[in-house]
Write a protein that holds these residues in place. Structure first.
Motif, PDB file in Angstrom:
ATOM      1  N   LEU A  84      24.226 -38.424 -40.822  1.00 56.42           N
ATOM      2  CA  LEU A  84      24.762 -37.996 -39.537  1.00 56.42           C
ATOM      3  C   LEU A  84      24.336 -36.562 -39.210  1.00 56.42           C
ATOM      4  CD1 LEU A  84      26.584 -38.822 -37.154  1.00 56.42           C
ATOM      5  CD2 LEU A  84      28.524 -37.896 -38.455  1.00 56.42           C
ATOM      6  N   GLY A  85      24.233 -35.736 -40.246  1.00 62.46           N
ATOM      7  CA  GLY A  85      23.800 -34.366 -40.037  1.00 62.46           C
ATOM      8  C   GLY A  85      22.366 -34.264 -39.553  1.00 62.46           C
ATOM      9  N   ASP A  86      21.550 -35.306 -39.828  1.00 65.14           N
ATOM     10  CA  ASP A  86      20.150 -35.316 -39.398  1.00 65.14           C
ATOM     11  C   ASP A  86      19.949 -36.019 -38.056  1.00 65.14           C
ATOM     12  OD1 ASP A  86      19.115 -33.954 -41.590  1.00 65.14           O
ATOM     13  OD2 ASP A  86      18.908 -35.787 -42.782  1.00 65.14           O
ATOM     14  N   ALA A  87      21.000 -36.686 -37.563  1.00 63.68           N
ATOM     15  CA  ALA A  87      20.882 -37.458 -36.322  1.00 63.68           C
ATOM     16  C   ALA A  87      20.851 -36.552 -35.100  1.00 63.68           C
ATOM     17  CB  ALA A  87      22.045 -38.437 -36.213  1.00 63.68           C
ATOM     18  N   LEU A  88      20.435 -37.120 -33.964  1.00 61.03           N
ATOM     19  CA  LEU A  88      20.477 -36.380 -32.707  1.00 61.03           C
ATOM     20  C   LEU A  88      21.914 -36.082 -32.315  1.00 61.03           C
ATOM     21  CD1 LEU A  88      17.883 -38.377 -30.548  1.00 61.03           C
ATOM     22  CD2 LEU A  88      17.525 -36.179 -31.692  1.00 61.03           C
ATOM     23  N   PRO A  89      22.200 -34.919 -31.725  1.00 62.10           N
ATOM     24  CA  PRO A  89      23.545 -34.636 -31.231  1.00 62.10           C
ATOM     25  C   PRO A  89      23.968 -35.668 -30.193  1.00 62.10           C
ATOM     26  CG  PRO A  89      22.186 -32.652 -31.225  1.00 62.10           C
ATOM     27  CD  PRO A  89      21.265 -33.801 -31.499  1.00 62.10           C
ATOM     28  N   LEU A  90      25.249 -35.738 -29.921  1.00 59.36           N
ATOM     29  CA  LEU A  90      25.774 -36.735 -28.991  1.00 59.36           C
ATOM     30  C   LEU A  90      25.089 -36.668 -27.633  1.00 59.36           C
ATOM     31  CD1 LEU A  90      27.969 -38.931 -28.623  1.00 59.36           C
ATOM     32  CD2 LEU A  90      29.482 -37.138 -27.779  1.00 59.36           C
ATOM     33  N   LYS A  91      24.932 -35.468 -27.082  1.00 56.34           N
ATOM     34  CA  LYS A  91      24.321 -35.308 -25.760  1.00 56.34           C
ATOM     35  C   LYS A  91      22.887 -35.818 -25.750  1.00 56.34           C
ATOM     36  CE  LYS A  91      23.283 -31.817 -22.223  1.00 56.34           C
ATOM     37  NZ  LYS A  91      23.388 -30.364 -21.880  1.00 56.34           N
ATOM     38  N   ASP A  92      22.113 -35.473 -26.772  1.00 59.88           N
ATOM     39  CA  ASP A  92      20.721 -35.912 -26.844  1.00 59.88           C
ATOM     40  C   ASP A  92      20.621 -37.415 -27.088  1.00 59.88           C
ATOM     41  OD1 ASP A  92      20.004 -33.290 -26.477  1.00 59.88           O
ATOM     42  OD2 ASP A  92      19.591 -32.899 -28.593  1.00 59.88           O
ATOM     43  N   THR A 131      17.530 -43.040 -21.007  1.00 64.79           N
ATOM     44  CA  THR A 131      16.091 -43.080 -20.722  1.00 64.79           C
ATOM     45  C   THR A 131      15.484 -44.408 -21.170  1.00 64.79           C
ATOM     46  OG1 THR A 131      15.917 -40.677 -20.986  1.00 64.79           O
ATOM     47  CG2 THR A 131      13.890 -41.958 -21.148  1.00 64.79           C
ATOM     48  N   THR A 132      15.873 -44.868 -22.346  1.00 61.79           N
ATOM     49  CA  THR A 132      15.339 -46.124 -22.870  1.00 61.79           C
ATOM     50  C   THR A 132      15.801 -47.304 -22.007  1.00 61.79           C
ATOM     51  OG1 THR A 132      15.433 -45.155 -25.097  1.00 61.79           O
ATOM     52  CG2 THR A 132      15.057 -47.535 -24.937  1.00 61.79           C
ATOM     53  N   ALA A 133      17.065 -47.263 -21.556  1.00 59.57           N
ATOM     54  CA  ALA A 133      17.582 -48.329 -20.691  1.00 59.57           C
ATOM     55  C   ALA A 133      16.796 -48.395 -19.398  1.00 59.57           C
ATOM     56  CB  ALA A 133      19.067 -48.113 -20.408  1.00 59.57           C
ATOM     57  N   ARG A 134      16.502 -47.221 -18.795  1.00 58.74           N
ATOM     58  CA  ARG A 134      15.730 -47.206 -17.540  1.00 58.74           C
ATOM     59  C   ARG A 134      14.313 -47.707 -17.766  1.00 58.74           C
ATOM     60  NH1 ARG A 134      20.229 -46.174 -17.035  1.00 58.74           N
ATOM     61  NH2 ARG A 134      20.063 -48.431 -16.884  1.00 58.74           N
ATOM     62  N   ASP A 135      13.742 -47.401 -18.919  1.00 58.12           N
ATOM     63  CA  ASP A 135      12.399 -47.916 -19.239  1.00 58.12           C
ATOM     64  C   ASP A 135      12.405 -49.426 -19.279  1.00 58.12           C
ATOM     65  OD1 ASP A 135      11.334 -45.369 -19.371  1.00 58.12           O
ATOM     66  OD2 ASP A 135      11.453 -45.245 -21.575  1.00 58.12           O
ATOM     67  N   TYR A 136      13.446 -49.998 -19.882  1.00 64.51           N
ATOM     68  CA  TYR A 136      13.543 -51.469 -19.947  1.00 64.51           C
ATOM     69  C   TYR A 136      13.676 -52.059 -18.544  1.00 64.51           C
ATOM     70  CZ  TYR A 136      13.989 -51.778 -25.033  1.00 64.51           C
ATOM     71  OH  TYR A 136      13.740 -51.740 -26.377  1.00 64.51           O
ATOM     72  N   GLU A 137      14.461 -51.388 -17.694  1.00 63.36           N
ATOM     73  CA  GLU A 137      14.622 -51.878 -16.322  1.00 63.36           C
ATOM     74  C   GLU A 137      13.298 -51.891 -15.566  1.00 63.36           C
ATOM     75  OE1 GLU A 137      17.602 -49.492 -14.495  1.00 63.36           O
ATOM     76  OE2 GLU A 137      19.275 -50.654 -15.337  1.00 63.36           O
ATOM     77  N   ARG A 138      12.503 -50.863 -15.752  1.00 60.58           N
ATOM     78  CA  ARG A 138      11.227 -50.774 -15.022  1.00 60.58           C
ATOM     79  C   ARG A 138      10.242 -51.834 -15.502  1.00 60.58           C
ATOM     80  NH1 ARG A 138      12.304 -45.141 -15.293  1.00 60.58           N
ATOM     81  NH2 ARG A 138      11.182 -44.951 -17.280  1.00 60.58           N
ATOM     82  N   HIS A 139      10.362 -52.233 -16.765  1.00 58.72           N
ATOM     83  CA  HIS A 139       9.397 -53.201 -17.310  1.00 58.72           C
ATOM     84  C   HIS A 139       9.977 -54.599 -17.383  1.00 58.72           C
ATOM     85  CE1 HIS A 139       7.819 -49.282 -18.745  1.00 58.72           C
ATOM     86  NE2 HIS A 139       6.649 -49.867 -18.523  1.00 58.72           N
TER      87      HIS A 139
END
Length: 264
Positions: free
Chosen positions: A240-248, A255-263
């Protein structure tokens, strides 16, 4: 084996005229823990078994005949489902799939439809319903506290196609934005990390010891041994200490969800 062990413990307790609470007091355990062992849902640690042997005067029988915890129980999912309902905190690490309690109906159906050997449509429907019923623990706004640590592969692997993935990731965003669930992503750029081997679920309870559940292709296992559970807790904290912070993490999910929508 866990049920046979629990039945034998119950028989010994009742033969001595003890209630679960009385045995729990004598063995320095909780009544609910005794109940779970007798029902075959939990396996006592060696220390617990020694205290039970001493309280019941059974020599070292309960200690010597502890079920082999390296054998996967066939009803492990039912046991995990019951434990989820009692947990006050659940920490998930997912390597390939979104954790079951966080899945949307369409995502769950896509996962279950690809099982091998194949199952009938009716059986798949039953399994989807069971999975969605597990997610009802999130209807309570406070308990259990749920943290989900997701390897980035979970976001990138197209389960059910772009539209299903977009809906699933949006669901995770909504749960996180509402504060009901904390989601953190382990980015590919991190490389190796302390939980890379398999999925892990950690659970804490009000009146019984914490437990851990791990799952692989041919082995699933509920861990009760305190030293093993503690090591997994430490591994989770380290990852967990190496993971992206909550905001990121939220930004990456959106961003990934929008990419899926576009494709899609």
């Amino acid at each position: 084996m866990g049920t046979i062990y629990g039945d034998w413990l119950k028989a010994q307790r009742e033969a001595r005229g003890l209630t679960q609470q009385e045995l729990a007091d004598m063995a320095f355990m909780t009544r609910s823990h005794i109940a779970h062992i007798e029902a075959g849902r939990r396996v006592p640690s060696k220390d617990d078994a020694r205290r039970l042997d001493k309280a019941l005067g059974t020599g070292d029988v309960l200690t010597s005949f502890l079920p082999d915890q390296d054998v996967a129980a066939p009803d492990h999912f039912e046991t995990v489902r019951l434990l989820e309902q009692e947990a006050v905190m659940i920490c998930e690490f997912a390597l390939s799939f979104v954790p079951g309690i966080l899945q949307t109906e369409r995502y769950a159906r896509a996962v279950l439809n690809r099982r091998f050997p194949p199952v009938s449509g009716e059986e798949c429907d039953k399994r989807v319903i069971t999975r969605l019923e597990r997610a009802q623990i999130l209807d309570d706004p406070m308990t259990p506290v749920v943290w989900a640590l997701l390897d980035e592969a979970v976001l990138r692997r197209q389960i059910g196609g772009p539209e299903v993935m977009a809906g699933q990731l949006d669901h995770l965003v909504q749960l996180t934005e509402s504060g009901r669930v904390h989601v953190h992503v382990m980015p590919f750029t991190l490389g190796s990390h302390s939980l890379l081997n398999n999925m892990v679920t950690l659970m804490w309870f009000e009146d019984q010891p914490p437990t851990a559940y791990t799952e692989g292709l041919y082995m699933s296992k509920i861990h009760d041994d305190p030293s093993v559970v503690q090591e997994m807790q430490h591994r989770y904290a380290f990852a967990l200490g190496d993971a992206l912070p909550l905001k990121d993490s939220l930004t990456l999910l959106r961003t990934t969800a929008r990419d899926y929508e576009r494709h899609g």
